[in-house]
Write an enzyme that holds these catalytic residues in place. Structure first.
Site, PDB file in Angstrom:
ATOM      1  N   ARG A 267       0.830  -1.219   0.000  1.00  0.00           N
ATOM      2  CA  ARG A 267       0.000   0.000   0.000  1.00  0.00           C
ATOM      3  C   ARG A 267       0.852   1.251   0.000  1.00  0.00           C
ATOM      4  NH1 ARG A 267      -3.044  -2.269   4.751  1.00  0.00           N
ATOM      5  NH2 ARG A 267      -1.699  -4.027   4.343  1.00  0.00           N
TER       6      ARG A 267
ATOM      7  N   GLU B 257       2.990  -6.497  13.399  1.00  0.00           N
ATOM      8  CA  GLU B 257       1.942  -6.654  14.428  1.00  0.00           C
ATOM      9  C   GLU B 257       1.434  -8.101  14.388  1.00  0.00           C
ATOM     10  OE1 GLU B 257      -1.447  -4.201  13.673  1.00  0.00           O
ATOM     11  OE2 GLU B 257      -2.369  -4.612  15.606  1.00  0.00           O
TER      12      GLU B 257
END
Ligand code: AMP
Length: 181
Positions: free
Chosen positions: A64, A101
């Protein structure tokens, strides 16, 4: 809850619970990218502090960060450098391992993508723990880049990523914050 200063942008983000695994609230920017006004506004706001500043390269983090970084590079008249998952770049690379994460990975960039002393902006869609951005910054610094800032649409401040990057001496810009992870 969002604490954004621009509700138009915040409402263009779609939140998907339990993706890609249980407990993760995925902040999906494809809805923002698909909205012409929101996309333009996000890019305009990301570049706003750098108007009149010399930026040589924008480094976008796969995938992205490529979309946003390409638009940012165009706007600040800088070159674009892709930072990719390992094994995707054809020429000689530098590589670094990092934790996400939700997992561990390695990223690479071409060794000759940035010249010593060049001023570089790092761009990605979101900063969570900051592991991805930290790795990208270290990779860039390892080949002599001067990282002038790291820019994101979204910050998840509860995960401490922005603080981690600022502790490296790199200013962080984000357009909105979401509580939690
Ligand atoms: P981190 O390294 O923990 O700062 O994670 C940042 C990277 O993981 C970025 O490339 C994001 O696109 C992605 N990411 C992490 N958490 C999320 C989330 N909750 N929603 C969407 N993308 C995320």
């Amino acid at each position: 809850m969002t604490v954004s200063v621009d509700p138009t942008l915040a409402s263009a983000i779609r939140s998907i619970p339990d993706y890609p695994k249980p407990g993760i609230m995925f902040r999906d920017i494809t809805t923002l990218l698909g909205d012409a006004r929101a996309f333009r506004r996000a890019v305009d706001q990301l570049v706003q502090p750098y108007a009149g500043t010399k930026v040589d390269k924008v480094a976008g983090i796969e995938a992205r960060g490529f979309i946003l970084g390409g638009a940012v590079a165009h706007q600040v008249s800088a070159g674009f450098v892709p930072i990719r998952k390992k094994g995707k770049l054809p020429h000689e690379t530098v590589r670094i391992a990092y934790s996400l994460e939700y997992g561990i990975d390695e990223m690479e960039m071409h060794k000759d993508a940035v010249g010593a002393g060049e001023k570089v902006l790092v761009v990605d869609d979101l900063i969570a723990t900051g592991g991805t951005a930290e790795a990208a910054i270290k990779l860039l610094q390892s080949i002599g880049a001067e990282v002038v800032a790291a820019c994101f649409i979204i910050d998840l401040p509860d995960l401490g990523g922005a603080k981690k990057i600022e502790a490296l001496g790199v200013p962080v810009r984000s357009l909105m914050e979401f509580e939690g992870d």
